[in-house]
Enzyme design. Structure first.
Site, PDB file in Angstrom:
ATOM      1  CG  ASP A  40      -8.399  -4.413  -2.740  1.00 38.49           C
ATOM      2  OD1 ASP A  40      -7.601  -3.478  -2.936  1.00 38.49           O
ATOM      3  OD2 ASP A  40      -9.633  -4.278  -2.759  1.00 38.49           O
ATOM      4  CG  HIS A  93      -2.068   0.944   1.087  1.00 35.14           C
ATOM      5  ND1 HIS A  93      -1.977   2.283   1.314  1.00 35.14           N
ATOM      6  CD2 HIS A  93      -3.330   0.700   0.686  1.00 35.14           C
ATOM      7  CE1 HIS A  93      -3.148   2.844   1.078  1.00 35.14           C
ATOM      8  NE2 HIS A  93      -3.987   1.917   0.692  1.00 35.14           N
TER       9      HIS A  93
HETATM   10  C1  SDX Z   1      -6.191   0.019  -2.950  1.00 36.02           C
HETATM   11  O1  SDX Z   1      -4.425   4.551  -2.151  1.00 36.02           O
HETATM   12  C2  SDX Z   1      -5.346   3.920  -1.500  1.00 36.02           C
HETATM   13  O2  SDX Z   1      -5.723   4.264  -0.400  1.00 36.02           O
HETATM   14  C3  SDX Z   1      -5.930   2.724  -2.249  1.00 36.02           C
HETATM   15  C4  SDX Z   1      -6.955   1.898  -1.470  1.00 36.02           C
HETATM   16  C5  SDX Z   1      -8.237   2.674  -1.209  1.00 36.02           C
HETATM   17  O3  SDX Z   1      -8.952   2.298  -0.283  1.00 36.02           O
HETATM   18  O4  SDX Z   1      -8.548   3.589  -2.025  1.00 36.02           O
HETATM   19  O5  SDX Z   1      -6.385   1.489  -0.219  1.00 36.02           O
HETATM   20  C6  SDX Z   1      -7.351   0.647  -2.269  1.00 36.02           C
HETATM   21  O6  SDX Z   1      -5.936   0.341  -4.082  1.00 36.02           O
HETATM   22  C7  SDX Z   1      -5.335  -0.954  -2.184  1.00 36.02           C
HETATM   23  C8  SDX Z   1      -4.125  -1.476  -3.035  1.00 36.02           C
HETATM   24  C9  SDX Z   1      -4.642  -2.593  -3.922  1.00 36.02           C
HETATM   25  N1  SDX Z   1      -3.571  -2.961  -4.914  1.00 36.02           N
HETATM   26  C10 SDX Z   1      -2.939  -4.143  -4.822  1.00 36.02           C
HETATM   27  O7  SDX Z   1      -3.099  -4.972  -3.906  1.00 36.02           O
HETATM   28  C11 SDX Z   1      -1.999  -4.417  -5.988  1.00 36.02           C
HETATM   29  C12 SDX Z   1      -0.664  -4.926  -5.460  1.00 36.02           C
HETATM   30  N2  SDX Z   1       0.015  -3.815  -4.760  1.00 36.02           N
HETATM   31  C13 SDX Z   1       0.979  -3.023  -5.464  1.00 36.02           C
HETATM   32  O8  SDX Z   1       0.745  -2.879  -6.829  1.00 36.02           O
HETATM   33  C14 SDX Z   1       1.481  -1.809  -4.699  1.00 36.02           C
HETATM   34  O9  SDX Z   1       1.762  -2.237  -3.441  1.00 36.02           O
HETATM   35  C15 SDX Z   1       0.608  -0.575  -4.629  1.00 36.02           C
HETATM   36  C16 SDX Z   1       0.176  -0.102  -5.977  1.00 36.02           C
HETATM   37  C17 SDX Z   1      -0.596  -0.821  -3.786  1.00 36.02           C
HETATM   38  C18 SDX Z   1       1.449   0.524  -3.958  1.00 36.02           C
HETATM   39  O10 SDX Z   1       2.456   0.847  -4.856  1.00 36.02           O
HETATM   40  P1  SDX Z   1       3.573   1.920  -4.465  1.00 36.02           P
HETATM   41  O11 SDX Z   1       3.259   2.665  -3.231  1.00 36.02           O
HETATM   42  O12 SDX Z   1       3.864   2.718  -5.696  1.00 36.02           O
HETATM   43  O13 SDX Z   1       4.751   1.005  -4.055  1.00 36.02           O
HETATM   44  P2  SDX Z   1       5.975   0.723  -4.965  1.00 36.02           P
HETATM   45  O14 SDX Z   1       5.489   0.241  -6.287  1.00 36.02           O
HETATM   46  O15 SDX Z   1       6.879   1.912  -4.923  1.00 36.02           O
HETATM   47  O16 SDX Z   1       6.639  -0.520  -4.211  1.00 36.02           O
HETATM   48  C19 SDX Z   1       7.712  -0.338  -3.307  1.00 36.02           C
HETATM   49  C20 SDX Z   1       8.502  -1.632  -3.420  1.00 36.02           C
HETATM   50  C21 SDX Z   1       8.929  -1.959  -4.844  1.00 36.02           C
HETATM   51  O17 SDX Z   1      10.080  -2.768  -4.752  1.00 36.02           O
HETATM   52  P3  SDX Z   1      11.550  -2.025  -4.904  1.00 36.02           P
HETATM   53  O18 SDX Z   1      11.528  -1.297  -6.235  1.00 36.02           O
HETATM   54  O19 SDX Z   1      11.677  -1.090  -3.714  1.00 36.02           O
HETATM   55  O20 SDX Z   1      12.548  -3.162  -4.872  1.00 36.02           O
HETATM   56  O21 SDX Z   1       7.666  -2.742  -3.003  1.00 36.02           O
HETATM   57  C22 SDX Z   1       7.469  -3.612  -4.108  1.00 36.02           C
HETATM   58  C23 SDX Z   1       7.812  -2.835  -5.355  1.00 36.02           C
HETATM   59  O22 SDX Z   1       8.255  -3.714  -6.381  1.00 36.02           O
HETATM   60  N3  SDX Z   1       6.064  -4.015  -4.076  1.00 36.02           N
HETATM   61  C24 SDX Z   1       5.621  -5.250  -4.299  1.00 36.02           C
HETATM   62  C25 SDX Z   1       4.234  -5.182  -4.104  1.00 36.02           C
HETATM   63  N4  SDX Z   1       3.875  -3.933  -3.797  1.00 36.02           N
HETATM   64  C26 SDX Z   1       5.006  -3.202  -3.777  1.00 36.02           C
HETATM   65  N5  SDX Z   1       6.262  -6.381  -4.651  1.00 36.02           N
HETATM   66  C27 SDX Z   1       5.492  -7.492  -4.806  1.00 36.02           C
HETATM   67  N6  SDX Z   1       4.137  -7.526  -4.620  1.00 36.02           N
HETATM   68  C28 SDX Z   1       3.487  -6.373  -4.282  1.00 36.02           C
HETATM   69  N7  SDX Z   1       2.166  -6.400  -4.107  1.00 36.02           N
END
Ligand code: SDX
Length: 446
Positions: free
Chosen positions: A380, A322
């Site tokens: 989710d 998140h």
């Molecule tokens: C919702 O914003 C809100 O409040 C949204 C929400 C709401 O109520 O409105 O809470 C609802 O959208 C919840 C999120 C649902 N999405 C998912 O579950 C999809 C999977 N999650 C990711 O795509 C991700 O965690 C996000 C999109 C939710 C957050 O992305 P960020 O903040 O841009 O994080 P990031 O991409 O910068 O990740 C930081 C690191 C990265 O690795 P490094 O580059 O540092 O090595 O964490 C890794 C990412 O690759 N990472 C994950 C991951 N989420 C982040 N790696 C594997 N699996 C994941 N799910």
């Protein structure tokens, strides 16, 4: 490492108010900006005059460090896993309130008294029907159209039917449009589902409460009476509460940006629905179920954890991580409890997808990749398992998220319209394209 082009220092001899001073190390010029404090959460540097004073923009793709507005609706402390709606904790609201009461709270800022609560329920109940001609839209869609496509299209079209609530400068019309959207989005959503399965549309019933009515419009058929399962209706109501609002997330920011141009509320909510559809946002609940089905059995979890950690693999663990929560998402914890309640009510003893989800959560929370990046289950992760157990098709999961979030979107839209500081949203950019060059006639392009 080269000297940073600019340094941001707290004002050494700070005047009465908080300020920070920016020094351009290229020119030695310094610029001072106010620091604003809220009632909770990080302070903000007021950079509204940054471009005028420095000739430079801030640069923050994804808005990781950018406050886009002032708001009194929802507060999130990502480090502590705290979520408050108008100051009330999500755990308290989920356990003691109901969705329409939370909707009233988000819209109006206070919990309703007995009379206000009854009146609000009556108003919403009596707006649940849609103009009869709206049912003709559905025949323009293929039966296998994704219900989010239908919801987005039909919601945007509401402005063609409710022209008496489009004047965004009239508080009365703003409130009527808000009530219509909260009341009609479930009806439109249920109609999309019925159309997809070839069953007749079910009209809303004024004798049912909000979540009960949604279940009735979704699952009842004219051929026999429909008995609402109170436990499932309560679980549905709680799921709606958990998804009602969440500060300036992608879809809410989309609604605010759309509204800042003066677009009508129905168009703004349709824009929010479109943004929510993405798998990185509200589409994640559908993606979690598809992922769990793809994993198929516990023995394959390691393979998917490995893929989630592989930078060359676009696969991410759906339902994990998140932007704001770097601790447990408090909604996920309530959702997990609700999941067990629903499965027990339905007498579902061994739900393989739940077993896989719980094992996946256990493994991920012990894995340093997830621990180091503070990736926890989000709202989710468990919701899809509950919804599947309640016989919702996976394609309806994000639709249900949109139903719940409509009150959050419209409350944030209303707050923006009523904020005298609101201007049309118009971000700038860091341009790295071609600088000016002369036009080359076709004959000379080789
Ligand atoms: C919702 O914003 C809100 O409040 C949204 C929400 C709401 O109520 O409105 O809470 C609802 O959208 C919840 C999120 C649902 N999405 C998912 O579950 C999809 C999977 N999650 C990711 O795509 C991700 O965690 C996000 C999109 C939710 C957050 O992305 P960020 O903040 O841009 O994080 P990031 O991409 O910068 O990740 C930081 C690191 C990265 O690795 P490094 O580059 O540092 O090595 O964490 C890794 C990412 O690759 N990472 C994950 C991951 N989420 C982040 N790696 C594997 N699996 C994941 N799910």
């Amino acid at each position: 490492m080269s000297e940073p082009a600019m340094t941001l220092e707290p004002e050494s001899s700070a005047p009465a108010q908080d300020t920070v001073t920016l020094t351009d190390n290229a020119t030695g010029k310094s610029f001072t900006f106010p620091v604003l404090s809220g009632t909770a959460g990080p302070k903000v540097i007021d950079t509204r005059k940054l471009y005028a004073e420095t000739g430079m923009f801030t640069y923050d793709p994804g808005y990781t460090s950018t406050g886009s507005c002032e708001s009194k609706i929802t507060y999130i402390d990502g480090e502590k896993g705290v979520l408050l709606h108008r100051g009330y904790a999500i755990e308290d609201l989920a356990e003691q309130s109901d969705y329409l009461e939370v909707a009233y709270l988000l819209l109006n800022g206070e919990l309703p008294n007995r009379t206000e609560k009854l009146e609000f329920e009556q108003v919403i109940t009596h707006h649940t029907m849609v103009h009869e001609q709206i049912s003709w839209f559905y025949r323009g869609f293929r039966r296998d159209a994704h219900p989010m496509a239908v919801l987005c299209g039909v919601t945007g079209a509401l402005s063609a039917f409710y022209g008496d609530s489009l004047d965004i400068n009239d508080p009365q019309q703003r409130m009527i449009a808000s009530h219509r959207l909260i009341a009609k989005v479930p009806t439109i959503a249920a109609m999309a589902y019925k159309y997809s399965v070839g069953q007749p549309f079910i009209y809303p019933r004024n004798d049912l409460r909000y979540a009960e009515n949604l279940l009735s419009m979704m699952f009842s058929v004219p051929a026999e009476p429909y008995r609402v399962n109170r436990v499932l209706a309560r679980a549905m109501d709680r799921i709606l509460i958990l998804h009602a609002d969440h500060e300036q997330n992608a879809s809410t920011s989309t609604v605010r940006l759309s509204g800042s141009s003066g677009a009508n509320p129905f168009a703004c909510i349709a824009a929010g629905i479109a943004s929510l559809w993405g798998p990185a946002h509200g589409g994640a609940n559908e993606a979690v179920l598809n992922m769990l089905a793809q994993i198929g059995r516990k023995e394959r979890i390691g393979e998917f954890i490995k893929r989630a950690k592989d930078k060359n693999d676009p696969f991410r663990l759906m339902g994990f991580g998140h932007r704001v929560y770097k601790n447990f998402d408090p909604r996920a914890q309530v959702m997990r409890r609700t999941c067990h309640e629903v499965l027990s009510e339905l007498g579902i003893k061994d739900e393989p997808l739940l077993d896989i989800a719980m094992e996946l959560e256990r493994i991920a929370l012990e894995d340093e990749y997830f621990v180091d990046r503070k990736l926890y289950p989000n709202v989710d992760f468990y919701s899809g398992i509950i919804l599947r157990a309640m016989n919702f098709p996976t394609s309806m999961f994000t639709v249900l998220f949109a139903i719940a979030r409509t009150v959050g979107w419209i409350s944030q839209w209303k707050e923006m319209i009523e904020d005298s500081d609101t201007r049309i949203g118009r971000p700038r950019q860091l341009y790295t394209g071609a600088t000016h060059r002369p036009y080359v006639p076709l004959s000379m392009r080789g």
